[in-house]
Scaffold this active site. Structure first.
Site, PDB file in Angstrom:
ATOM      1  CG  ASP A 103      10.796   3.733  -3.787  1.00  0.00           C
ATOM      2  OD1 ASP A 103      11.088   3.995  -2.621  1.00  0.00           O
ATOM      3  OD2 ASP A 103      10.226   4.544  -4.562  1.00  0.00           O
ATOM      4  CG  ASP A 277       8.074  -0.387   1.592  1.00  0.00           C
ATOM      5  OD1 ASP A 277       7.464   0.666   1.337  1.00  0.00           O
ATOM      6  OD2 ASP A 277       9.285  -0.430   1.931  1.00  0.00           O
TER       7      ASP A 277
HETATM    8  N1  LIG Z   1       9.825   7.137  -3.667  1.00  0.00           N
HETATM    9  C1  LIG Z   1       9.655   7.282  -2.336  1.00  0.00           C
HETATM   10  N2  LIG Z   1      10.050   6.292  -1.499  1.00  0.00           N
HETATM   11  C2  LIG Z   1       9.913   6.440  -0.155  1.00  0.00           C
HETATM   12  C3  LIG Z   1      10.399   5.454   0.716  1.00  0.00           C
HETATM   13  C4  LIG Z   1      10.265   5.629   2.086  1.00  0.00           C
HETATM   14  N3  LIG Z   1      10.710   4.874   3.143  1.00  0.00           N
HETATM   15  C5  LIG Z   1      10.351   5.590   4.236  1.00  0.00           C
HETATM   16  N4  LIG Z   1      10.639   5.266   5.483  1.00  0.00           N
HETATM   17  C6  LIG Z   1      11.483   4.134   5.837  1.00  0.00           C
HETATM   18  C7  LIG Z   1      11.599   4.282   7.304  1.00  0.00           C
HETATM   19  C8  LIG Z   1      12.421   3.242   7.952  1.00  0.00           C
HETATM   20  C9  LIG Z   1      13.819   3.257   7.810  1.00  0.00           C
HETATM   21  C10 LIG Z   1      14.573   2.293   8.513  1.00  0.00           C
HETATM   22  C11 LIG Z   1      13.927   1.370   9.336  1.00  0.00           C
HETATM   23  C12 LIG Z   1      14.708   0.354  10.108  1.00  0.00           C
HETATM   24  O1  LIG Z   1      15.962   0.412  10.047  1.00  0.00           O
HETATM   25  O2  LIG Z   1      14.078  -0.499  10.797  1.00  0.00           O
HETATM   26  C13 LIG Z   1      12.535   1.370   9.447  1.00  0.00           C
HETATM   27  C14 LIG Z   1      11.784   2.324   8.767  1.00  0.00           C
HETATM   28  N5  LIG Z   1       9.689   6.714   3.937  1.00  0.00           N
HETATM   29  C15 LIG Z   1       9.627   6.789   2.593  1.00  0.00           C
HETATM   30  C16 LIG Z   1       9.131   7.778   1.747  1.00  0.00           C
HETATM   31  C17 LIG Z   1       9.291   7.609   0.365  1.00  0.00           C
HETATM   32  C18 LIG Z   1       8.851   8.634  -0.549  1.00  0.00           C
HETATM   33  O3  LIG Z   1       8.312   9.683  -0.159  1.00  0.00           O
HETATM   34  N6  LIG Z   1       9.060   8.417  -1.876  1.00  0.00           N
END
Ligand SMILES: Nc1nc2cc3nc(NCCc4ccc(C(=O)O)cc4)[nH]c3cc2c(=O)[nH]1
Length: 383
Positions: A103, A277
């Protein structure tokens, strides 16, 4: 930075994606990279700090993972991308000779760093580790991902948490589009290495369509749907996916970032997503939660204290088959490291089995039936 010497084009396969079968919007495919192939739909275990927490890389491979996720934000702070490069790159450093996606850092900066400021040029922030100041531009993010040797590199983008004002969502989407242009211009593109753009636009379908069409016109090796799994309900995420995936090229992989629960994954595969992921299986494992064919089990619950049954006697995963719930309950309550190890193994094994089942169902043209069977298993509740 050491200028990446272009590897012999004959040595590394070109980055590619082929669709093997489709069933409605669901696709069975294969991504080819310099470090091997990725069977899709695919789930990428998260290896944020150059390790999938509590797992040996050989174990992760053995349970069926074709690709891991790494994070620019964490690795640029520690041990730094330059040090990983001097040590032979991330594959060598973490002993994972298979594909790696990294990422770009934008999301982690917004969720982890202190005193962060974003402008047209870059994101500036202070490290959550030692407070040191850093600048992350679209170009610097790709320089870092190139030093790491990442097979699939993500553009730097700006993700806004939901709910948000439309004006804020639009501003961030347009900035991300301009950063996508800069990323494409800056991408070195060694053979077998791909650059993915990231669709933004929040929960606004018109902005999502505009972002997807603009990125498609620029042209990338693959397209991620970002800006989701940021607090919105599942029905909003699915509505946005239904509006977005049809606007993306059919012959390129689609990656839904940060998703998700098994149900999120099944529903998103049905809307044309190929790659996923999420920290959920690994983080839940460290907190005593098991994902199984019959739903989630909280091993902290006292009801397991005398239960001699394994989590899933039919599983091929030793952690799910050879250890009793009573033992797992004991380890979790005693905060023994083996508890986190076994539950992480159980969860990643379940996620990979889920993906393998989806791939087979799409090839057999029975995605909808398989979806119903999988959901019925979760609903059984007799876990
Ligand atoms: N560059 C980029 N990277 C991202 C990573 C992400 N990761 C998420 N969500 C993660 C949600 C998430 C967070 C914590 C847990 C848990 O603790 O279990 C589970 C899911 N949304 C995301 C959106 C983006 C994005 O727009 N751009």
């Amino acid at each position: 930075m050491t200028v990446p010497t272009p590897t012999d084009p004959a040595a590394a396969p070109a980055f590619g994606f082929r669709r093997i079968a489709t069933d409605g919007m669901a696709r069975r495919g294969e991504v080819t990279t310099a470090h091997g192939a990725i069977r899709t739909p695919a789930f990428m275990p998260v290896g944020t700090q150059a390790t999938v927490k509590t797992m040996y890389p050989e174990q992760v491979r053995a349970l069926g993972a074709d690709i891991l996720l790494g994070n620019t934000y964490h690795l640029m702070l520690r041990p730094t991308a330059e040090r990983v490069d001097r040590l032979g790159g991330l594959h060598r450093f973490m002993n994972w000779p298979h594909p790696i996606l990294t990422d770009s850092g934008g999301f982690q900066v917004m969720s982890l760093a202190k005193l962060r400021k974003i402008n047209e040029q870059a994101v500036t922030f202070q490290s959550h580790i030692d407070g040191s100041r850093h600048v992350l531009s679209p170009e610097r993010s790709l320089e870092i991902q190139g030093l790491l040797g990442s097979d699939i590199q993500m553009q730097l983008d700006e993700c806004v948490a939901l709910p948000a004002e439309r004006a804020e969502i639009e501003r961030a989407m347009r900035l991300s589009l301009r950063w996508a242009e800069r990323s494409k211009a800056a991408f070195f593109g060694k053979p077998g290495h791909g650059l993915f753009a990231i669709v933004q636009g929040g929960d606004d379908e018109a902005l999502r369509v505009e972002s997807a069409r603009a990125l498609t016109a620029i042209g990338f090796h693959g397209y991620a749907v970002g800006g989701l799994a940021v607090g919105e309900p599942q029905d909003v995420m699915l509505r946005i996916l239904s509006a977005t995936t049809p606007e993306l090229p059919e012959d390129r992989p689609r990656y839904l970032m940060g998703v998700g629960t098994p149900d999120d994954i099944v529903e998103s595969v049905g809307r044309g997503i190929d790659m996923f992921d999420c920290v959920m299986p690994t983080r839940a494992g460290r907190h005593g939660q098991a994902f199984t064919r019959r739903g989630k089990v909280n091993l902290r619950n006292a009801r397991h204290a005398d239960d001699p049954r394994p989590i899933d006697e039919e599983s091929t995963c030793p952690a799910a088959r050879d250890y009793s719930r009573a033992y797992l309950h004991h380890l979790v309550k005693a905060e023994e490291a083996l508890g986190a190890m076994l539950l992480t193994w159980i969860n990643l094994s379940y996620y990979q089995d889920l993906m393998a089942g989806l791939r087979a169902a799409i090839e057999a043209g029975r995605f909808e039936d398989h979806k119903a069977e999988v959901k019925a298993g979760w609903a059984r509740g007799d876990i």
